[in-house]
Design a protein around this motif. Structure first.
Motif, PDB file in Angstrom:
ATOM      1  N   GLU A 160     -21.241  52.080  79.728  1.00  0.00           N
ATOM      2  CA  GLU A 160     -21.131  52.150  78.278  1.00  0.00           C
ATOM      3  C   GLU A 160     -21.825  53.381  77.715  1.00  0.00           C
ATOM      4  O   GLU A 160     -21.322  54.038  76.798  1.00  0.00           O
ATOM      5  CB  GLU A 160     -21.714  50.884  77.647  1.00  0.00           C
ATOM      6  CG  GLU A 160     -20.932  49.612  77.959  1.00  0.00           C
ATOM      7  CD  GLU A 160     -21.546  48.386  77.333  1.00  0.00           C
ATOM      8  OE1 GLU A 160     -22.662  48.504  76.778  1.00  0.00           O
ATOM      9  OE2 GLU A 160     -20.921  47.306  77.387  1.00  0.00           O
ATOM     10  N   HIS A 188     -27.739  60.965  70.096  1.00  0.00           N
ATOM     11  CA  HIS A 188     -27.302  62.297  70.501  1.00  0.00           C
ATOM     12  C   HIS A 188     -27.210  62.358  72.023  1.00  0.00           C
ATOM     13  O   HIS A 188     -27.897  61.603  72.726  1.00  0.00           O
ATOM     14  CB  HIS A 188     -28.295  63.371  70.026  1.00  0.00           C
ATOM     15  CG  HIS A 188     -28.399  63.495  68.544  1.00  0.00           C
ATOM     16  ND1 HIS A 188     -27.419  64.083  67.776  1.00  0.00           N
ATOM     17  CD2 HIS A 188     -29.388  63.108  67.689  1.00  0.00           C
ATOM     18  CE1 HIS A 188     -27.788  64.058  66.510  1.00  0.00           C
ATOM     19  NE2 HIS A 188     -28.970  63.465  66.429  1.00  0.00           N
ATOM     20  N   THR A 228     -19.629  56.375  78.140  1.00  0.00           N
ATOM     21  CA  THR A 228     -18.531  56.423  77.169  1.00  0.00           C
ATOM     22  C   THR A 228     -19.011  57.008  75.843  1.00  0.00           C
ATOM     23  O   THR A 228     -18.334  57.849  75.238  1.00  0.00           O
ATOM     24  CB  THR A 228     -17.961  55.012  76.937  1.00  0.00           C
ATOM     25  OG1 THR A 228     -17.463  54.500  78.177  1.00  0.00           O
ATOM     26  CG2 THR A 228     -16.835  55.041  75.929  1.00  0.00           C
ATOM     27  N   VAL A 229     -20.182  56.579  75.401  1.00  0.00           N
ATOM     28  CA  VAL A 229     -20.748  57.111  74.153  1.00  0.00           C
ATOM     29  C   VAL A 229     -21.094  58.590  74.301  1.00  0.00           C
ATOM     30  O   VAL A 229     -20.813  59.400  73.419  1.00  0.00           O
ATOM     31  CB  VAL A 229     -21.988  56.299  73.735  1.00  0.00           C
ATOM     32  CG1 VAL A 229     -22.639  56.907  72.488  1.00  0.00           C
ATOM     33  CG2 VAL A 229     -21.620  54.843  73.478  1.00  0.00           C
ATOM     34  N   GLU A 277     -19.746  60.815  76.237  1.00  0.00           N
ATOM     35  CA  GLU A 277     -18.531  61.631  76.264  1.00  0.00           C
ATOM     36  C   GLU A 277     -18.060  61.954  74.847  1.00  0.00           C
ATOM     37  O   GLU A 277     -17.695  63.101  74.539  1.00  0.00           O
ATOM     38  CB  GLU A 277     -17.438  60.903  77.036  1.00  0.00           C
ATOM     39  CG  GLU A 277     -16.165  61.718  77.201  1.00  0.00           C
ATOM     40  CD  GLU A 277     -15.132  61.013  78.055  1.00  0.00           C
ATOM     41  OE1 GLU A 277     -14.026  61.578  78.218  1.00  0.00           O
ATOM     42  OE2 GLU A 277     -15.410  59.909  78.567  1.00  0.00           O
ATOM     43  N   GLN A 278     -18.081  60.973  73.978  1.00  0.00           N
ATOM     44  CA  GLN A 278     -17.645  61.183  72.595  1.00  0.00           C
ATOM     45  C   GLN A 278     -18.613  62.077  71.825  1.00  0.00           C
ATOM     46  O   GLN A 278     -18.207  62.947  71.045  1.00  0.00           O
ATOM     47  CB  GLN A 278     -17.504  59.831  71.884  1.00  0.00           C
ATOM     48  CG  GLN A 278     -16.476  58.910  72.509  1.00  0.00           C
ATOM     49  CD  GLN A 278     -15.082  59.512  72.531  1.00  0.00           C
ATOM     50  OE1 GLN A 278     -14.631  60.088  71.546  1.00  0.00           O
ATOM     51  NE2 GLN A 278     -14.395  59.393  73.668  1.00  0.00           N
ATOM     52  N   LEU A 279     -19.902  61.887  72.033  1.00  0.00           N
ATOM     53  CA  LEU A 279     -20.901  62.676  71.309  1.00  0.00           C
ATOM     54  C   LEU A 279     -20.876  64.144  71.733  1.00  0.00           C
ATOM     55  O   LEU A 279     -21.037  65.043  70.902  1.00  0.00           O
ATOM     56  CB  LEU A 279     -22.295  62.085  71.537  1.00  0.00           C
ATOM     57  CG  LEU A 279     -22.575  60.725  70.898  1.00  0.00           C
ATOM     58  CD1 LEU A 279     -23.945  60.205  71.328  1.00  0.00           C
ATOM     59  CD2 LEU A 279     -22.502  60.814  69.375  1.00  0.00           C
ATOM     60  N   ALA A 326     -18.255  65.801  72.909  1.00  0.00           N
ATOM     61  CA  ALA A 326     -17.035  66.389  72.350  1.00  0.00           C
ATOM     62  C   ALA A 326     -17.199  66.669  70.862  1.00  0.00           C
ATOM     63  O   ALA A 326     -16.715  67.692  70.348  1.00  0.00           O
ATOM     64  CB  ALA A 326     -15.852  65.454  72.583  1.00  0.00           C
ATOM     65  N   ALA A 327     -17.913  65.792  70.155  1.00  0.00           N
ATOM     66  CA  ALA A 327     -18.101  65.963  68.715  1.00  0.00           C
ATOM     67  C   ALA A 327     -18.925  67.198  68.379  1.00  0.00           C
ATOM     68  O   ALA A 327     -18.825  67.730  67.269  1.00  0.00           O
ATOM     69  CB  ALA A 327     -18.766  64.716  68.129  1.00  0.00           C
ATOM     70  N   GLU A 328     -19.735  67.666  69.334  1.00  0.00           N
ATOM     71  CA  GLU A 328     -20.557  68.857  69.095  1.00  0.00           C
ATOM     72  C   GLU A 328     -19.840  70.154  69.459  1.00  0.00           C
ATOM     73  O   GLU A 328     -20.414  71.234  69.376  1.00  0.00           O
ATOM     74  CB  GLU A 328     -21.871  68.753  69.874  1.00  0.00           C
ATOM     75  CG  GLU A 328     -22.799  67.670  69.355  1.00  0.00           C
ATOM     76  CD  GLU A 328     -24.210  67.822  69.887  1.00  0.00           C
ATOM     77  OE1 GLU A 328     -24.607  68.958  70.241  1.00  0.00           O
ATOM     78  OE2 GLU A 328     -24.923  66.801  69.950  1.00  0.00           O
TER      79      GLU A 328
END
Length: 312
Positions: free
Chosen positions: A58, A30, A61-62, A64-66, A68-70
């Motif tokens: 790295e 998270h 990068t993770v 940023e995606q997490l 946005a997913a929330e």
């Protein structure tokens, strides 16, 4: 200004938690850090949150995606160094820290870019939260003083939940709402003990330094709030705690969400208290259902202390 909250979360961390599912270990990833937890709760309450942060490597990068997913909007500055992270092991039901890396100090160029980004987003938002870094060395207190000063002097409302030199910095700039824990006040030498008289004195001193409305959380005891010159005891419902971490951040988020949509400070404090009370019943930091918080708000009481006086 639109009805959303800008969250200055300069250096989020990637959080990895190991848990036990029957006979099989499980891992959860998270985004974490004070600003992330605050933005998560604000979003749970139905108010949009825009996070201003610097991410790199790295782990960035993770992250940023997490994020946005929330469903939280991210305004991003890239950084040369990798973002911070931590690993907790919770397989035996207790949280054991394995490793914690806050990340390197932001460079001058990165700070300049992040400052301009946060200032622009703060001007567009109804409320701006200035959240702390995972370690004081990562972002200098002066950045917080300048942000608080520039936002406040241009008519924007600033909320802060900080300690140490970063707290002193935002007070110098001025904040409309300040939340701080009694443990932090004692640690920073702003209160000699946890007695009511000492904490009431600290409330008034924090107000005199630049906090328009000030709230002190007291772990399992009722919080104290200085509102329009009067001290209140904030009585929250008592609930069984699954994880006491994050209650203060949810409290700050609840206050900010209400202020962003035009509510008054009494409603904001009650909502913050309810959000903090619900958060301790959950393992996820900054989480909770809005309907459950609305029900808990009905059980929050602001009781005037009446005879509390300003100490020297």
């Amino acid at each position: 200004m639109s009805e959303h909250v800008m969250v200055f979360a300069p250096v989020p961390q990637l959080t990895l938690t190991i848990e036990q599912q029957d006979d099989t270990p499980d891992i959860h990833l998270h985004p974490g850090g004070q600003g992330i937890w605050q933005a998560r709760m604000i979003t749970c309450l139905g108010v949009p949150a825009t996070i201003c942060a610097a991410l790199g490597g790295e782990t960035g990068t993770v992250l940023e995606q997490l994020i946005a997913a929330e469903g939280m909007q991210l305004r991003l500055v890239g950084r040369q160094a990798s973002s911070g992270w931590y690993i907790h092991d919770r397989r035996d039901g207790k949280r054991q820290e394995i490793a914690d890396v806050p990340g390197a100090q932001l460079s001058r160029h990165e700070l300049d870019e992040l400052y301009g980004l946060a200032l622009a987003e703060g001007f567009r938002a109804s409320v701006s939260i200035l959240s702390g870094p995972p370690h004081p060395s990562v972002v200098p207190p002066e950045v917080y003083r300048r942000l608080a000063t520039d936002l406040t002097s241009n008519g924007n409302r600033v909320v802060a939940d900080l300690s140490g030199d970063h707290l002193a910095a935002v007070l110098a700039g001025g904040v409309c709402f300040l939340k701080v824990s009694h443990e932090e006040l004692i640690r920073d030498g702003r209160a000699s003990d946890d007695s009511i008289d000492e904490l009431v004195g600290a409330l008034h001193r924090l107000h005199d330094e630049g906090g328009e409305t000030v709230m002190i959380s007291r772990a399992g005891d009722p919080a104290l709030a200085l509102l329009d010159g009067e001290v209140f005891e904030v009585r929250m419902p008592r609930l069984q705690a699954a994880d006491p971490r994050g209650a203060g951040d949810s409290m700050t988020a609840g206050v900010s969400a209400v202020l962003a949509r035009g509510g008054d400070l009494h409603e904001a404090i009650c909502t913050g208290a309810a959000a903090g009370a619900l958060n301790v019943t959950r393992h996820g930091l900054g989480t909770g259902r809005a309907q459950a918080i609305r029900e808990l708000i009905k059980r929050v009481r602001l009781n005037p202390l009446g005879s509390a006086t300003k100490s020297a």
